[in-house]
Design an enzyme around this catalytic site. Structure first.
Site, short mmCIF file in Angstrom:
data_model
loop_
_atom_site.label_atom_id
_atom_site.label_comp_id
_atom_site.label_asym_id
_atom_site.label_seq_id
_atom_site.Cartn_x
_atom_site.Cartn_y
_atom_site.Cartn_z
N ASN A 91 0.87 -1.18 0.00
CA ASN A 91 0.00 0.00 0.00
C ASN A 91 0.90 1.22 0.00
O ASN A 91 1.48 1.58 1.03
CB ASN A 91 -0.90 -0.03 1.26
CG ASN A 91 -1.78 1.20 1.36
OD1 ASN A 91 -1.83 2.01 0.43
ND2 ASN A 91 -2.45 1.35 2.48
N GLU A 109 -5.56 -5.08 11.01
CA GLU A 109 -4.55 -4.06 11.29
C GLU A 109 -4.95 -3.31 12.56
O GLU A 109 -5.80 -2.43 12.51
CB GLU A 109 -4.38 -3.10 10.11
CG GLU A 109 -5.67 -2.66 9.43
CD GLU A 109 -5.47 -1.44 8.53
OE1 GLU A 109 -4.42 -1.36 7.89
OE2 GLU A 109 -6.36 -0.58 8.50
N GLY A 139 2.73 -0.98 4.44
CA GLY A 139 2.70 0.44 4.06
C GLY A 139 4.10 0.93 3.71
O GLY A 139 4.69 0.54 2.70
N SER A 198 2.35 -2.49 10.99
CA SER A 198 3.66 -2.22 10.37
C SER A 198 4.55 -3.46 10.39
O SER A 198 4.74 -4.06 11.44
CB SER A 198 4.40 -1.14 11.17
OG SER A 198 4.04 0.12 10.74
N HIS A 209 -9.64 0.99 5.04
CA HIS A 209 -8.35 1.17 5.72
C HIS A 209 -8.55 2.07 6.94
O HIS A 209 -9.37 2.98 6.91
CB HIS A 209 -7.32 1.78 4.75
CG HIS A 209 -5.94 1.75 5.33
ND1 HIS A 209 -5.50 2.69 6.23
CD2 HIS A 209 -4.91 0.88 5.16
CE1 HIS A 209 -4.25 2.40 6.58
NE2 HIS A 209 -3.88 1.30 5.94
N LYS A 232 0.11 4.22 -0.31
CA LYS A 232 -0.58 5.38 0.27
C LYS A 232 -0.37 6.62 -0.62
O LYS A 232 -0.49 6.52 -1.84
CB LYS A 232 -0.08 5.61 1.71
CG LYS A 232 -0.24 4.33 2.56
CD LYS A 232 -0.07 4.54 4.02
CE LYS A 232 -0.31 3.22 4.76
NZ LYS A 232 -0.24 3.31 6.19
N GLU A 235 -6.95 4.46 8.05
CA GLU A 235 -6.79 5.90 7.80
C GLU A 235 -8.07 6.49 7.21
O GLU A 235 -8.40 7.64 7.44
CB GLU A 235 -5.58 6.12 6.86
CG GLU A 235 -4.27 5.91 7.62
CD GLU A 235 -3.12 5.41 6.78
OE1 GLU A 235 -3.20 5.47 5.53
OE2 GLU A 235 -2.13 4.95 7.37
N GLY A 249 3.77 7.56 9.46
CA GLY A 249 4.54 8.08 8.33
C GLY A 249 6.01 7.77 8.53
O GLY A 249 6.39 7.20 9.55
#
Ligand code: PGA
Length: 264
Positions: free
Chosen positions: A12, A171, A243, A222, A99, A14, A101, A179
């Protein structure tokens, strides 16, 4: 007899990579994928929307697939900035839905996520459905209840037969990085594996064991090349949604290799 599930490694990207970087990364992954047992693992790259077509072209006829990072719940209409499954069909094989986010920053509810999943499945595409609890929910001991609610809502509109085409990514929201340079804490590998077994049990209650055994359930917190093996070695874990680490081709290829080879 239990169904055979192919493992899956999903990148992903992003909103990290520009078009030229997406193409470069796709080419590097394409040429490295053959050497890292791509026959044993499905590989999916999910670039930002403007790079879907160039990445698909860069991948050519390899086994590496393209996925979208999100989709709108409606088929068409006055939704500036969004895309529907009709526009994605023919371009992608997978679509990430729900997701964390999107749930957190765009207020996506379980019902909206379920609606998107139904659209994706009806369009003949494969949803990668993300579920997971927040740090607060975990602190309150609500992980199981939250994941159960999210999974049951999504499965409601999905037929038993379609489960073979679906991927669920567990997740924990607190285990996703904020980030580059902002890593997240990680659970003990056995903890997500336990939730992943619960997800398959919920699918089994919904559709019967035979069909639930075809559903792929992966870890979506992660991971990087060093940590991935510990998670995917756990029984019942079919791969990872990656990610930040997936934006570096050599790192992602090492993750693909771990997903292909690390077993209990
Ligand atoms: P991360 O993202 O690997 O950058 O933490 C994981 C995810 O969004 O699933």
């Amino acid at each position: 007899m239990l169904a055979f599930r192919r493992r899956i490694a999903i990148a992903n990207w992003k909103m990290y990579l520009g078009a030229a970087e997406c193409i470069r990364a796709a080419r590097a992954i394409r040429s490295g994928a053959g050497r890292v047992a791509s026959r044993d693992v499905d590989i999916v790259l999910c670039p930002p929307s403007p790079s879907l077509a160039p990445v698909k072209e860069a991948l050519g006829s390899t086994r590496v697939s393209v996925g979208a990072q999100d989709v709108h719940a409606e088929l068409s209409g006055p939704y500036t900035g969004d895309v529907s499954v009709l526009q994605l069909r023919g371009m992608v094989r997978y679509v990430i839905v729900g997701h964390s986010e999107r749930r957190e920053r765009y207020g996506e509810t379980d019902e909206l996520v379920a609606q998107k999943v139904r659209r994706v499945v009806a369009a003949g595409l494969s949803p990668i459905v993300c579920v997971g609890e927040t740090a607060e929910e975990r602190g309150d001991g609500d992980t199981i209840a939250v994941v159960r609610r999210q999974v049951e809502t999504v499965l409601h509109g999905v037929s038993a037969l379609s489960l073979a085409r679906c991927v669920v990514a567990y997740e924990p929201r607190w285990a996703i990085s904020q980030g580059p340079g902002r890593p997240a804490p990680q659970p003990e590998p056995g903890d997500p594996a336990e939730v992943i077994r619960l997800i398959r049990k919920i699918a089994s209650d919904h559709a019967g064991r035979r069909y639930a055994e075809r559903l792929r359930v992966i870890y979506g917190g992660s991971v990087d090349a060093k940590t991935c093996c510990a998670f995917v070695r756990e029984p019942g874990v079919d791969g990872a949604l990656v990610g930040g680490a997936s934006t570096k081709p050599s790192e992602f290829l090492a993750i693909v290799r771990a997903i292909a080879t690390c077993r209990s």
